[in-house]
Design a protein around this motif. Sequence first.
Motif, short mmCIF file in Angstrom:
data_model
loop_
_atom_site.label_atom_id
_atom_site.label_comp_id
_atom_site.label_asym_id
_atom_site.label_seq_id
_atom_site.Cartn_x
_atom_site.Cartn_y
_atom_site.Cartn_z
N LEU A 134 9.31 -6.72 -8.35
CA LEU A 134 8.32 -7.66 -7.82
C LEU A 134 8.16 -7.48 -6.32
O LEU A 134 7.02 -7.44 -5.80
N VAL A 135 9.27 -7.36 -5.61
CA VAL A 135 9.22 -7.17 -4.16
C VAL A 135 8.52 -5.86 -3.82
O VAL A 135 7.73 -5.78 -2.88
N ALA A 136 8.78 -4.81 -4.61
CA ALA A 136 8.16 -3.51 -4.35
C ALA A 136 6.65 -3.57 -4.49
O ALA A 136 5.91 -2.94 -3.72
N VAL A 137 6.15 -4.35 -5.46
CA VAL A 137 4.70 -4.52 -5.62
C VAL A 137 4.11 -5.20 -4.38
O VAL A 137 3.06 -4.80 -3.86
N VAL A 138 4.78 -6.24 -3.90
CA VAL A 138 4.29 -6.99 -2.73
C VAL A 138 4.25 -6.09 -1.49
O VAL A 138 3.25 -6.04 -0.76
N ILE A 139 5.35 -5.37 -1.24
CA ILE A 139 5.40 -4.49 -0.08
C ILE A 139 4.37 -3.37 -0.23
O ILE A 139 3.68 -3.02 0.74
N GLY A 140 4.24 -2.82 -1.42
CA GLY A 140 3.26 -1.77 -1.65
C GLY A 140 1.84 -2.23 -1.42
O GLY A 140 1.01 -1.50 -0.86
N PHE A 141 1.54 -3.48 -1.83
CA PHE A 141 0.19 -4.02 -1.62
C PHE A 141 -0.12 -4.11 -0.13
O PHE A 141 -1.20 -3.71 0.32
N ALA A 142 0.83 -4.63 0.65
CA ALA A 142 0.62 -4.74 2.10
C ALA A 142 0.45 -3.36 2.73
O ALA A 142 -0.43 -3.16 3.58
N ASN A 143 1.25 -2.40 2.30
CA ASN A 143 1.14 -1.05 2.84
C ASN A 143 -0.20 -0.41 2.48
O ASN A 143 -0.85 0.21 3.33
N GLY A 184 -5.56 -6.42 10.51
CA GLY A 184 -4.72 -7.46 11.08
C GLY A 184 -3.89 -8.18 10.02
O GLY A 184 -2.66 -8.31 10.15
N PHE A 185 -4.54 -8.62 8.95
CA PHE A 185 -3.83 -9.32 7.89
C PHE A 185 -2.79 -8.43 7.22
O PHE A 185 -1.65 -8.85 6.97
N SER A 186 -3.17 -7.20 6.92
CA SER A 186 -2.26 -6.32 6.19
C SER A 186 -1.09 -5.86 7.04
O SER A 186 0.04 -5.74 6.55
N GLY A 187 -1.34 -5.60 8.34
CA GLY A 187 -0.26 -5.19 9.22
C GLY A 187 0.79 -6.27 9.36
O GLY A 187 2.00 -6.00 9.28
N LEU A 188 0.35 -7.50 9.56
CA LEU A 188 1.29 -8.61 9.67
C LEU A 188 2.02 -8.83 8.35
O LEU A 188 3.22 -9.12 8.32
N GLY A 189 1.27 -8.67 7.24
CA GLY A 189 1.89 -8.84 5.93
C GLY A 189 2.96 -7.81 5.64
O GLY A 189 4.01 -8.13 5.06
#
Length: 364
Positions: free
Chosen positions: A86-95, A62-67
């Motif tokens: 930096l944005v790529a790291v954030v998106i990659g973490f959520a994925n 739930g947390f990761s999908g919304l993120g």
Amino acid sequence: MFFINGALIGCWASAIPQIKQRLALDDGDLGLALLCFAFGSILAMLFGGPKIDRFGSRLILGFSGLGFCLSLPLVLLAGSLSELLLVAVVIGFANGLMDVSMNAQGVTVERGLERPILSSLHAFFSIGGMAGAGAAATVYALGGGLQHLLPGAAVVLLPAALIALRPLLGDAQGVESKARLIALPPRALWLVAAFAFIAFVCEGAMFDWSAVYLREVMNTGASTAALGFGVFSAAMAAGRLLGDRVVARHGRVRVLRVSAVAAVLGYALALAASAVPLALAGYALIGFGVANIVPILFSLGGSRRDIGHGSGIAAVATAGYSGSLLGPAWVGFLADAAGLRLSLAFTALFLLLLVAFGARARNP
């Protein structure tokens, strides 16, 4: 949730050529951005496996999908390479966190049903990828850009994720696994982890470079380039919809080896083609070939009783995403020196290792 994750990845993959053009990146710069995306995914898997064992895949999913839904439009805020990294790291973490938690949920359901279903679940990822790429192609064909595609994806997929969470199964074990995921996976999973590394190298090359290859090497428009990823995803979906029955009938080892051969032939056709339709046919064969490799490996990783299923999948997925980290970045760095066609051809040769050593994998 597999569909939603695939749709988000489809939008991301289809946006890569536009991001490259918008920020005036060369192949090496883009390879570094893709390296950061995969690095974020690996961090999430190292963190997420034990947390899934303790709190359950439903909560983490739930947390990761919304993120993931909310982080994708952050690309629009990146005005330089450093900001994009930096944005790529954030998106990659959520994925990455979404990836390992949805596969853990899939193994939970598979255990309850006592029959293979993970290939079918991964089919919905591929269908989602096709939908995301199709949406991107439509947006580009209508004259839109990233400013329309990425926020639009979040607006559509965020409520869909909230709805999809409701029927998921609880599988919290109450304690974190003691498996050491930062070190090597358990000995019984070494070969599975190695195969996952190879599979993700080659699959990641298609996710991140298929559209760029059509756009820059085949000289197609943005909408045709986005369509290439859609063709690849459609073929993966078809292969995965058939995969559970094929695996049940012929066994995991045979399916693994034949799939690798098909993917290599697809790469050969796509890279040798001088016409776009032949290249797209090659993309389709690659998609059909790699379709069931990752589901088979994840199923093996999550089926061991001596470690938590979240940690088992995370161990295999971490090895796989290490391939995602090195693979697409390697393609970019090699493309700078030798060209994108040769770089992709060299990457595809890794699949032959699955053919040579696949017989050593267990075939339950």
